[in-house]
Design an enzyme around this catalytic site. Structure first.
Site, short mmCIF file in Angstrom:
data_model
loop_
_atom_site.label_atom_id
_atom_site.label_comp_id
_atom_site.label_asym_id
_atom_site.label_seq_id
_atom_site.Cartn_x
_atom_site.Cartn_y
_atom_site.Cartn_z
N GLY A 1 -12.11 -11.53 49.47
CA GLY A 1 -11.49 -11.02 50.54
C GLY A 1 -12.39 -10.52 51.36
N PHE A 2 -11.93 -9.32 52.31
CA PHE A 2 -13.06 -9.14 53.60
C PHE A 2 -14.37 -8.44 52.74
CE2 PHE A 2 -8.80 -8.68 55.82
CZ PHE A 2 -9.31 -9.32 57.06
N VAL B 1 -10.15 -13.89 37.23
CA VAL B 1 -10.91 -13.15 35.96
C VAL B 1 -9.98 -12.42 35.16
CG1 VAL B 1 -12.68 -11.32 35.71
CG2 VAL B 1 -12.98 -13.03 37.42
N GLU C 1 5.30 -4.27 62.05
CA GLU C 1 4.78 -5.53 62.75
C GLU C 1 6.04 -6.82 62.30
OE1 GLU C 1 0.15 -4.52 63.40
OE2 GLU C 1 0.87 -6.02 61.53
N ASP D 1 -10.65 -2.44 48.93
CA ASP D 1 -9.41 -1.79 48.46
C ASP D 1 -9.53 -1.19 47.13
OD1 ASP D 1 -8.12 -2.04 50.92
OD2 ASP D 1 -6.52 -3.48 49.99
N ALA E 1 -9.06 -3.08 56.47
CA ALA E 1 -10.18 -3.98 56.38
C ALA E 1 -11.67 -3.29 56.69
CB ALA E 1 -9.87 -5.32 57.40
N GLN E 2 -11.54 -2.42 57.48
CA GLN E 2 -12.86 -2.05 57.92
C GLN E 2 -13.59 -1.38 56.79
OE1 GLN E 2 -15.12 -2.36 60.33
NE2 GLN E 2 -13.75 -3.73 61.36
C1 LIG Z 1 0.70 -7.60 55.00
C2 LIG Z 1 -0.75 -6.73 55.15
C3 LIG Z 1 -1.09 -6.38 56.53
C4 LIG Z 1 -2.32 -5.73 56.57
N1 LIG Z 1 -2.68 -5.40 57.99
C5 LIG Z 1 -3.98 -4.85 58.18
C6 LIG Z 1 -4.22 -4.45 59.42
O1 LIG Z 1 -3.60 -4.75 60.49
N2 LIG Z 1 -5.58 -3.97 59.56
C7 LIG Z 1 -6.28 -3.73 58.69
O2 LIG Z 1 -7.26 -3.15 58.71
N3 LIG Z 1 -5.91 -3.99 57.11
C8 LIG Z 1 -4.62 -4.49 57.10
N4 LIG Z 1 -4.24 -4.78 55.59
C9 LIG Z 1 -5.08 -4.55 54.63
C10 LIG Z 1 -6.24 -5.34 54.48
O3 LIG Z 1 -5.80 -6.48 54.64
C11 LIG Z 1 -6.93 -5.08 53.33
O4 LIG Z 1 -7.59 -3.65 53.30
C12 LIG Z 1 -8.17 -5.95 52.88
O5 LIG Z 1 -7.70 -7.04 52.71
C13 LIG Z 1 -8.98 -5.42 51.68
O6 LIG Z 1 -10.01 -6.12 51.44
P1 LIG Z 1 -10.37 -6.71 49.98
O7 LIG Z 1 -11.82 -7.40 50.24
O8 LIG Z 1 -10.71 -5.24 49.32
O9 LIG Z 1 -9.22 -7.25 49.29
P2 LIG Z 1 -8.47 -8.58 49.66
O10 LIG Z 1 -8.78 -8.87 51.01
O11 LIG Z 1 -6.97 -8.34 49.14
O12 LIG Z 1 -9.46 -9.55 48.47
C14 LIG Z 1 -9.08 -9.63 47.26
C15 LIG Z 1 -9.44 -11.05 46.86
O13 LIG Z 1 -9.61 -10.95 45.41
C16 LIG Z 1 -8.68 -11.81 44.80
N5 LIG Z 1 -8.81 -11.33 43.31
C17 LIG Z 1 -7.94 -10.50 43.12
N6 LIG Z 1 -7.68 -10.26 41.80
C18 LIG Z 1 -8.51 -11.24 41.40
C19 LIG Z 1 -8.89 -11.59 39.86
N7 LIG Z 1 -8.66 -10.90 38.99
N8 LIG Z 1 -9.75 -12.94 39.73
C20 LIG Z 1 -10.10 -13.53 40.87
N9 LIG Z 1 -9.88 -13.25 42.02
C21 LIG Z 1 -9.16 -12.15 42.33
C22 LIG Z 1 -7.66 -12.25 45.69
O14 LIG Z 1 -7.37 -13.52 45.51
C23 LIG Z 1 -8.22 -11.98 46.94
O15 LIG Z 1 -8.98 -13.29 47.67
C24 LIG Z 1 -3.26 -5.61 55.44
C25 LIG Z 1 -2.81 -5.77 54.26
C26 LIG Z 1 -1.65 -6.55 54.13
C27 LIG Z 1 -1.24 -7.00 52.69
#
Ligand SMILES: Cc1cc2nc3c(=O)[nH]c(=O)nc-3n(C[C@H](O)[C@H](O)[C@H](O)COP(=O)(O)OP(=O)(O)OC[C@H]3O[C@@H](n4cnc5c(N)ncnc54)[C@H](O)[C@@H]3O)c2cc1C
Length: 441
Positions: free
Chosen positions: A17-18, A84, A175, A306, A323-324
């Protein structure tokens, strides 16, 4: 997992993810580690634009990016497509559906999942929007229900098919309901001469007393006004109690007959089982981390994005799940992993809040900055620019920019296609590889 053992320390990153990809990109440059990225999808999802896929504004491949492309031609970097399933920290080993792998450093970046707050009827019958397949389910369901409405002669059924109910007026719910309203206002009059736009009702339900609760009151009031201008009916202080696939019942005794009920009322962490009890903050399902993103009780296990809950004076409940913080934690951890190798002092994480924004529709968005709040065309323009900027992949930016320009000029949403009809059943599941018997590393 068939990854060679080398002399370089191995960093395993779970989640592209991000947080995961920003960490990976920084580490690739150093060439000091063997890097293994694991994800249950073979692509990165740009979740902020999922609602555009759900409402036919963008094709899914504009907001997805192949994870292998990040490590193309990079020596000593590997990707494995699997979920995982558990962590054996004592033996520094991860278990998954395709086998196991040992690590020197583990980074958990698994993000979050939809929180149904234990409500089984909503989980079974409502539509979640956390992944691209789920967004496509919603797109198909909306279009299928419009098609069905044109052929039914049953008045009540037609009403239920043309009623769209969204729970949760955070940025996602706002949205999404704004975009559905634009489909009603701009697409339905042209495509469906046998449906009156006024027959389509969009209800946005929110448990708190205002829309966009994480944003300022001013932004919230502006967003409410914009939604109402688009014809969205807002129901505040309204909690959904259940949905049986036909009727949404609320705490106020309201009953909404609908065939489309979208649940966007919250997320919770998506941890992997196996770490000790202190590592997890149970209420939030997020890992307790220190200022270096080290998970409580472990020196070589980190959590970012997250899934990480880093308490501070300013953020006693952890950083917002957006995301930030994920991007910034990924980048800071990359620096710290290099420092660990060099034996240098680690740099504590400090969040730089760049502001919050949400779009409601064409020329309508709200932006909260540290010292000011504004809304309207300028906010909408900034929203578009920021989303294009952060969208992963040059091709995706170009395609999205082209689509938005085309849609803007033509009042169109070109991706209104039922490619993969939604048939109900398994919809909130998202396992790619069902667990099999484990193999040796
Ligand atoms: C509909 C929606 C709209 C959003 N709009 C905004 C916005 O406008 N602005 C903003 O800043 N934020 C927004 N967010 C929040 C933002 O997308 C998240 O905060 C951000 O994606 C978090 O990043 P991350 O890397 O922690 O997790 P994620 O981006 O969720 O990535 C997690 C990754 O881990 C993988 N994963 C999870 N569990 C496992 C496992 N057990 N084994 C292998 N892979 C795994 C998933 O497939 C995924 O690719 C939004 C979220 C959603 C759902």
């Amino acid at each position: 997992m068939n990854i060679p053992n080398t002399k370089q320390p191995r960093i395993v990153i779970v989640g592209g993810g991000f947080a995961g990809i920003h960490l990976l990109r920084k580490l690739i440059k150093t060439k000091k580690f063997q890097l293994v990225l694991i994800d249950k999808h073979n692509y990165h999802s740009f979740q902020p634009l999922l609602y555009q896929v759900s409402t036919s504004g963008l094709e899914p491949d504009s907001i997805a990016y192949p994870l292998r492309k990040i490590i193309t031609s990079v020596e000593n970097a590997y990707f494995r497509l699997t979920e995982v399933t558990s962590i054996d920290a004592k033996n520094s080993t991860l278990h998954s559906s395709i086998g196991q792998i040992t690590y020197d450093y583990l980074v958990i970046a698994t993000g979050s999942k939809t929180n149904f707050f234990g409500n089984k009827s909503i989980e079974k019958n409502g539509m979640a929007m956390k992944t691209i397949p789920q967004a496509l389910n919603i797109r198909s369901l909306i279009l299928q229900n419009l098609e069905k409405a044109t052929i039914t002669t049953h008045k009540e059924e037609r009403e239920a098919l043309l009623n769209f109910v969204i729970a949760g007026a955070g940025p996602t719910g706002v949205e999404l309901s704004g975009a559905i309203a634009e489909v009603r206002n701009n697409i339905v009059p042209k495509d469906y001469i046998d449906i009156q736009p006024s027959e389509i009702k969009i209800h946005l339900l929110e448990g708190l007393e205002r829309v966009l609760p994480p944003m300022s009151e001013k932004a919230s009031a502006k967003a409410k006004k914009f939604l109402e201008e688009l014809g969205v009916e807002i129901h505040l202080n309204t909690m959904v109690e259940d949905y049986d696939g036909e009727v949404v019942n609320t705490n106020k005794g309201d009953r909404f007959k609908t065939k489309t009920f979208i649940w966007s009322a919250g997320v919770t962490g998506a941890p992997v089982k196996g770490l000790n009890a202190n590592a997890l903050v149970e209420r939030a399902n997020r890992y307790n981390v220190n200022v270096f993103n080290q998970v409580e009780g472990y020196e070589n296990v980190f959590a970012i994005g997250d899934i990480a809950l880093m308490k501070s004076e300013k953020y006693p409940k952890g950083h917002p799940m957006v995301a930030q913080p994920a991007i910034q934690q990924g980048e800071n951890l990359a620096k710290n992993l290099i420092k660990i190798q060099k034996g240098e002092k680690l740099k504590p994480f400090s969040y730089f809040d760049k502001g919050t924004m949400a779009t409601i529709g064409r020329n309508k968005a709200v932006v909260d900055l540290k010292r000011s709040t504004f809304g309207g065309f300028f906010a909408w323009f900034i929203w578009m620019f920021v989303h294009l900027w952060f969208l992963v992949g040059f091709r995706n930016r170009i395609v999205t920019f082209f689509n938005w320009t085309y849609n803007y000029i033509n009042f169109d949403r070109a991706a209104r296609l039922i490619i993969r009809p939604f048939r109900g059943g398994v919809k909130n599941e998202d396992l790619v590889n069902p667990p099999e018997e484990e193999e040796e590393e």
